[in-house]
Design a protein around this motif. Structure first.
Motif, PDB file in Angstrom:
ATOM      1  N   VAL A 136     -12.809 -12.799  17.581  1.00 37.32           N
ATOM      2  CA  VAL A 136     -12.402 -11.411  17.354  1.00 37.32           C
ATOM      3  C   VAL A 136     -10.904 -11.166  17.489  1.00 37.32           C
ATOM      4  O   VAL A 136     -10.428 -10.081  17.170  1.00 37.32           O
ATOM      5  CB  VAL A 136     -13.166 -10.431  18.270  1.00 37.32           C
ATOM      6  N   PHE A 140     -17.145  -8.524  10.377  1.00 39.68           N
ATOM      7  CA  PHE A 140     -16.065  -9.483  10.604  1.00 39.68           C
ATOM      8  C   PHE A 140     -16.573 -10.655  11.438  1.00 39.68           C
ATOM      9  O   PHE A 140     -16.330 -11.823  11.118  1.00 39.68           O
ATOM     10  CB  PHE A 140     -14.895  -8.776  11.304  1.00 39.68           C
ATOM     11  N   LEU A 179     -16.417  -4.371  12.463  1.00 40.34           N
ATOM     12  CA  LEU A 179     -16.250  -5.436  13.454  1.00 40.34           C
ATOM     13  C   LEU A 179     -17.452  -6.377  13.412  1.00 40.34           C
ATOM     14  O   LEU A 179     -17.289  -7.598  13.425  1.00 40.34           O
ATOM     15  CB  LEU A 179     -16.076  -4.852  14.857  1.00 40.34           C
ATOM     16  N   PHE A 195      -9.270  -9.664  14.456  1.00 42.60           N
ATOM     17  CA  PHE A 195      -9.706  -8.303  14.129  1.00 42.60           C
ATOM     18  C   PHE A 195      -8.858  -7.287  14.877  1.00 42.60           C
ATOM     19  O   PHE A 195      -8.428  -6.289  14.325  1.00 42.60           O
ATOM     20  CB  PHE A 195     -11.187  -8.108  14.467  1.00 42.60           C
TER      21      PHE A 195
END
Length: 187
Positions: A144, A63, A60, A147
């Motif tokens: 995010v 990312f 994460l 993700f």
């Protein structure tokens, strides 16, 4: 410790203060269960949480760094390091999300408030369990969504970083007493 002491003891405890002791699944389940008891209008229970630990937590972070590099033409190495270190130093990171009502009722501000109350419940539970935590809503939070493959109407409001810590926390401070912020209107 009673509820009044617990509220006064709650603090933001940052990732650089965390040690490497794991947060147990039982502790995490207890903390998350408190969120579900937050007040919310029309029983919408708009809070959604994405619990991230281990290698996925670092994926994460990577990312976010990639997306941030696309979004910000030339992010500083300081910012990159700061983002990465928060994820590396935290045992658990929870994405704080909201599922908005498709009808717009109750209004979004009430739903956001309910999520904030759910997070406050978690924060108080962390305090009771001597687990450090803090909520951060970074500028890149909207990056995010992909993700987590968020559902329609769902969005992320921030991250709740968590970790065990050693030592005592500073005593709480307020700029002024509650009396300077309250007016009474009575007969």
């Amino acid at each position: 410790m009673d509820i009044f002491e617990l509220i006064e003891k709650r603090r933001s405890v940052f990732p650089e203060q965390y040690n490497e002791e794991p947060i147990l699944k039982e502790e995490l389940d207890k903390i998350l269960a408190t969120a579900n008891w937050a007040p919310n209008h029309r029983h919408t229970e708009p809070w959604r949480f994405k619990v991230v630990q281990g290698e996925i937590k670092l994926k994460l972070a990577e990312f976010i760094l990639e997306k941030n590099a696309e979004w910000e033409e030339n992010p500083s190495s300081f910012k990159r390091k700061k983002i990465l270190s928060k994820f590396e130093q935290s045992h658990t990171v929870i994405a704080i999300c909201i599922q908005k009502s498709p009808t717009g009722k109750p209004p979004e501000w009430e739903e956001v408030s309910a999520v904030a109350m759910a997070v406050q419940n978690m924060w108080l539970a962390c305090t009771a369990l001597n687990i450090g935590s803090y909520w951060s809503s970074p500028s890149f939070i909207n990056l995010v969504d992909d993700f987590f493959k968020l559902k329609e109407g769902e969005s992320c409001l921030g991250f709740f970083y968590m970790g065990k810590f050693d030592g005592e926390l500073e005593e709480g401070k307020r700029k002024s007493s509650i009396h300077s912020k309250v007016e009474y209107f009575t007969d």
